[in-house]
Design a protein around this motif. Sequence first.
Motif, PDB file in Angstrom:
ATOM      1  N   THR A  11       1.304  27.059  24.586  1.00  0.00           N
ATOM      2  CA  THR A  11       2.299  27.754  25.404  1.00  0.00           C
ATOM      3  C   THR A  11       3.652  27.063  25.256  1.00  0.00           C
ATOM      4  OG1 THR A  11       0.546  28.046  27.032  1.00  0.00           O
ATOM      5  CG2 THR A  11       2.766  28.660  27.703  1.00  0.00           C
ATOM      6  N   PHE A  12       4.687  27.846  25.017  1.00  0.00           N
ATOM      7  CA  PHE A  12       6.071  27.377  25.082  1.00  0.00           C
ATOM      8  C   PHE A  12       6.690  28.016  26.311  1.00  0.00           C
ATOM      9  CE2 PHE A  12       8.041  25.855  20.857  1.00  0.00           C
ATOM     10  CZ  PHE A  12       6.884  25.205  20.488  1.00  0.00           C
ATOM     11  N   ASP A  13       7.296  27.206  27.170  1.00  0.00           N
ATOM     12  CA  ASP A  13       7.975  27.772  28.318  1.00  0.00           C
ATOM     13  C   ASP A  13       9.449  27.378  28.273  1.00  0.00           C
ATOM     14  OD1 ASP A  13       8.457  29.047  30.709  1.00  0.00           O
ATOM     15  OD2 ASP A  13       7.762  27.352  31.932  1.00  0.00           O
ATOM     16  N   LYS A  14      10.282  28.352  27.952  1.00  0.00           N
ATOM     17  CA  LYS A  14      11.737  28.153  27.888  1.00  0.00           C
ATOM     18  C   LYS A  14      12.108  26.880  27.118  1.00  0.00           C
ATOM     19  CE  LYS A  14      13.075  30.900  31.781  1.00  0.00           C
ATOM     20  NZ  LYS A  14      13.373  30.916  33.220  1.00  0.00           N
ATOM     21  N   VAL A  15      11.601  26.786  25.901  1.00  0.00           N
ATOM     22  CA  VAL A  15      11.862  25.607  25.076  1.00  0.00           C
ATOM     23  C   VAL A  15      13.200  25.756  24.354  1.00  0.00           C
ATOM     24  CG1 VAL A  15      11.118  24.350  23.024  1.00  0.00           C
ATOM     25  CG2 VAL A  15       9.434  25.007  24.759  1.00  0.00           C
ATOM     26  N   SER A  16      14.070  24.781  24.550  1.00  0.00           N
ATOM     27  CA  SER A  16      15.341  24.755  23.820  1.00  0.00           C
ATOM     28  C   SER A  16      15.406  23.477  23.000  1.00  0.00           C
ATOM     29  CB  SER A  16      16.531  24.783  24.787  1.00  0.00           C
ATOM     30  OG  SER A  16      16.536  26.005  25.490  1.00  0.00           O
ATOM     31  N   MET A  17      16.130  23.566  21.895  1.00  0.00           N
ATOM     32  CA  MET A  17      16.252  22.380  21.041  1.00  0.00           C
ATOM     33  C   MET A  17      17.696  22.230  20.578  1.00  0.00           C
ATOM     34  SD  MET A  17      14.490  19.919  19.719  1.00  0.00           S
ATOM     35  CE  MET A  17      15.362  18.541  19.012  1.00  0.00           C
ATOM     36  N   VAL A  18      18.264  21.094  20.902  1.00  0.00           N
ATOM     37  CA  VAL A  18      19.587  20.743  20.372  1.00  0.00           C
ATOM     38  C   VAL A  18      19.403  19.441  19.603  1.00  0.00           C
ATOM     39  CG1 VAL A  18      21.991  20.228  20.904  1.00  0.00           C
ATOM     40  CG2 VAL A  18      20.693  21.772  22.383  1.00  0.00           C
ATOM     41  N   PHE A  19      19.744  19.427  18.332  1.00  0.00           N
ATOM     42  CA  PHE A  19      19.602  18.198  17.542  1.00  0.00           C
ATOM     43  C   PHE A  19      20.723  17.216  17.891  1.00  0.00           C
ATOM     44  CE2 PHE A  19      17.058  21.049  14.815  1.00  0.00           C
ATOM     45  CZ  PHE A  19      15.920  20.264  14.728  1.00  0.00           C
ATOM     46  N   PRO A  20      20.482  15.933  17.611  1.00  0.00           N
ATOM     47  CA  PRO A  20      21.497  14.912  17.952  1.00  0.00           C
ATOM     48  C   PRO A  20      22.877  15.229  17.382  1.00  0.00           C
ATOM     49  CG  PRO A  20      19.472  13.865  17.214  1.00  0.00           C
ATOM     50  CD  PRO A  20      19.277  15.336  17.018  1.00  0.00           C
ATOM     51  N   ASP A  21      22.913  15.946  16.249  1.00  0.00           N
ATOM     52  CA  ASP A  21      24.232  16.244  15.671  1.00  0.00           C
ATOM     53  C   ASP A  21      24.894  17.456  16.337  1.00  0.00           C
ATOM     54  OD1 ASP A  21      22.822  18.385  14.731  1.00  0.00           O
ATOM     55  OD2 ASP A  21      23.235  18.024  12.608  1.00  0.00           O
ATOM     56  N   GLY A  22      24.220  17.982  17.388  1.00  0.00           N
ATOM     57  CA  GLY A  22      24.831  19.081  18.121  1.00  0.00           C
ATOM     58  C   GLY A  22      24.341  20.467  17.713  1.00  0.00           C
ATOM     59  N   THR A  23      23.555  20.535  16.612  1.00  0.00           N
ATOM     60  CA  THR A  23      23.031  21.831  16.175  1.00  0.00           C
ATOM     61  C   THR A  23      22.067  22.381  17.218  1.00  0.00           C
ATOM     62  OG1 THR A  23      23.090  21.025  13.908  1.00  0.00           O
ATOM     63  CG2 THR A  23      21.853  23.055  14.310  1.00  0.00           C
ATOM     64  N   LYS A  24      22.373  23.566  17.734  1.00  0.00           N
ATOM     65  CA  LYS A  24      21.448  24.180  18.676  1.00  0.00           C
ATOM     66  C   LYS A  24      20.511  25.077  17.883  1.00  0.00           C
ATOM     67  CE  LYS A  24      20.825  26.100  23.116  1.00  0.00           C
ATOM     68  NZ  LYS A  24      21.311  26.416  24.437  1.00  0.00           N
ATOM     69  N   ALA A  25      19.249  24.685  17.805  1.00  0.00           N
ATOM     70  CA  ALA A  25      18.301  25.397  16.952  1.00  0.00           C
ATOM     71  C   ALA A  25      17.496  26.431  17.740  1.00  0.00           C
ATOM     72  CB  ALA A  25      17.363  24.411  16.262  1.00  0.00           C
ATOM     73  N   LEU A  26      17.127  26.122  18.970  1.00  0.00           N
ATOM     74  CA  LEU A  26      16.306  27.049  19.750  1.00  0.00           C
ATOM     75  C   LEU A  26      16.914  27.240  21.132  1.00  0.00           C
ATOM     76  CD1 LEU A  26      12.703  25.706  18.981  1.00  0.00           C
ATOM     77  CD2 LEU A  26      13.894  27.620  17.891  1.00  0.00           C
ATOM     78  N   ASP A  27      16.820  28.477  21.624  1.00  0.00           N
ATOM     79  CA  ASP A  27      17.382  28.788  22.939  1.00  0.00           C
ATOM     80  C   ASP A  27      16.308  29.455  23.799  1.00  0.00           C
ATOM     81  OD1 ASP A  27      19.125  29.206  25.012  1.00  0.00           O
ATOM     82  OD2 ASP A  27      19.993  31.034  24.134  1.00  0.00           O
ATOM     83  N   GLU A  28      15.752  28.696  24.731  1.00  0.00           N
ATOM     84  CA  GLU A  28      14.779  29.207  25.693  1.00  0.00           C
ATOM     85  C   GLU A  28      13.694  30.071  25.044  1.00  0.00           C
ATOM     86  OE1 GLU A  28      16.559  30.813  29.219  1.00  0.00           O
ATOM     87  OE2 GLU A  28      17.142  28.775  29.791  1.00  0.00           O
ATOM     88  N   VAL A  29      12.976  29.473  24.134  1.00  0.00           N
ATOM     89  CA  VAL A  29      11.885  30.192  23.477  1.00  0.00           C
ATOM     90  C   VAL A  29      10.621  30.086  24.322  1.00  0.00           C
ATOM     91  CG1 VAL A  29      10.313  30.157  21.496  1.00  0.00           C
ATOM     92  CG2 VAL A  29      12.785  29.929  21.153  1.00  0.00           C
ATOM     93  N   SER A  30      10.054  31.222  24.673  1.00  0.00           N
ATOM     94  CA  SER A  30       8.780  31.233  25.385  1.00  0.00           C
ATOM     95  C   SER A  30       7.777  32.010  24.545  1.00  0.00           C
ATOM     96  CB  SER A  30       8.922  31.903  26.748  1.00  0.00           C
ATOM     97  OG  SER A  30       9.798  31.152  27.562  1.00  0.00           O
ATOM     98  N   LEU A  31       6.613  31.449  24.388  1.00  0.00           N
ATOM     99  CA  LEU A  31       5.576  32.176  23.654  1.00  0.00           C
ATOM    100  C   LEU A  31       4.210  31.609  23.999  1.00  0.00           C
ATOM    101  CD1 LEU A  31       4.514  30.251  21.064  1.00  0.00           C
ATOM    102  CD2 LEU A  31       6.725  30.928  20.168  1.00  0.00           C
TER     103      LEU A  31
END
Lengths: 249, 265
Positions: A11-31
């Motif tokens: 389960t993913f619940d509102k998973v977001s990912m921002v890399f240390p260099d500032g790249t925002k890769a995922l925005d509130e992914v739920s699955l």
Amino acid sequence: MTSLTSAPALTFDKVSMVFPDGTKALDEVSLTVRPGEFVSIVGPSGCGKSTVLRIASGLLSPSEGQVELDDQNIGYVFQDATLLPWRSVQKNIELFMELEGVDKQARRENAAAAIELVGLSGFEKHHPIRLSGGMKMRVSLARSLTLHPGLFLFDEPFGALDEITRERLNDELIALFLRERFGGLFITHSISEATFLSTRVLVMSDRPGRIVGDFEIPFEYPRSEELRYDPLFAELSGTISQALRDGHS
Amino acid sequence: MSKTSLRYGWLGTGGPPALVFLTFVGAWYGYSALVGPTERNISSPYPHAVVQTVFGDLSNLTELLKATWVTTKVAGVGLVIAMAVGILFAVLMSQAKWIERSFYPYAVLLQTVPILALVPLIGLRWGFGFKSRVIVCVIISLFPIITNTLFGLKSTERGHGDLFLLHNAPRLTRLRKLHFPAALPAMFTGFRISAGLSVIGAIVGDFFFGRGQKGLGIKIRDYTNFLETEMLIGGIILSALLGIAMFQVFGFIGRVITGAWHDGA
Ligand SMILES: Nc1ncnc2c1ncn2[C@@H]1O[C@H](COP(=O)(O)OP(=O)(O)O)[C@@H](O)[C@H]1O
Ligand SMILES: [Mg+2]
């Protein structure tokens, strides 16, 4: 098929990912992936699909949100087969068992069974350098199969293969899925591959990746080659394709 | 037959180097004739005189082979020590950036300080015999082993690392089953380079540390003093052959160990 009411494998619940260099890769992914479900994710390249799998496997910690894994025992198949070139096919397939402390006798037996299952008998002593792309992928599959994982992560595993090999491996993967009943999370950029394999297809938007579509694929397993020419199959693929274009800003 | 030799006929085989060799020998004859047309010529004897003296006289040949064996021992011991020390340091340096940063400047220093500047100090400290000769070999052959091993250890593919991380493999397991085998081809590149350097070190060492058994360098110095130019050239030929042989031995061992899975030199 395993009941869809049992505890989710992932389960993913509102998973977001921002890399240390500032790249925002995922925005509130739920699955959610349930046991016996085969879920594919399609999305444009660079939208964060691999990041989803790296987070699911624990290789990466999400910046925000919750990840729940039912069983830590997961299989992970990467786009390039990631075989250790200095190990023979047999030894590569034994690697995960070795790292998990499985004893030698059991390693032999499980590896032999997995080799048989993916049709690599007779190639045990070959080194990866002497294998074709399709065979390397089979070794990679077999390596994960030895631990009988409850959840299988696939990161565009057949993306680099030719069409014929890819379709043959699709069939074999479905046979393995039916036999092992793992939950599958499969990344691909091929809509027809996703539709052919899956019980459900998720569509991701451009980066930062969000889930912008969720489609049930109602076809019975085992699925035959003819399915690829079924009008309903074409219609579903079209709908998914449209969702993919809509997510493309 | 390899692809190249099929495509270029004799050009792809030993033809071109043989031609260069013949040209070289021809030029040598010309030069000898020009400089001193006498039968025994101290500064530039004819090639056939060298061959006659060195290979035609068993006692001369035995003398040179004995010296070659002494040099082989010095170079071999030095190389083995350099391999052990070099691998140890490379492994340590691969484990943490701060360790690498602490030692790397000194590895470079070892490489850049002219060995001849160090020689007197080595002699005073460790005597003028076998031990000091070996130390020269170690110093001269350490750097390529450290750098190539370190490069190899750090060249592991990220995807391969992930396999081990996924299964929580401890550091030592990762070193043994991943980084070390991945480094083998690069390590052998280092060994090959250092094998040649170690022979050079043994001969340089001979020039300064003459006590004990006589190696090729000592003989070369003696022949020079006694104006035995043919034997001097014989010593040069044998030291070159020894260097090539050491280089080839490590090439061969490397191919035996990594040949089945690594396509490279
Ligand atoms: N470690 C990282 N640091 C910074 N940016 C990263 C890192 N890993 C991936 N990215 C970036 O995150 C985005 C998503 O990457 P990825 O999940 O690999 O995309 P996909 O698999 O969908 O092609 C890309 O723009 C990529 O460049
Ligand atoms: Mg990717």
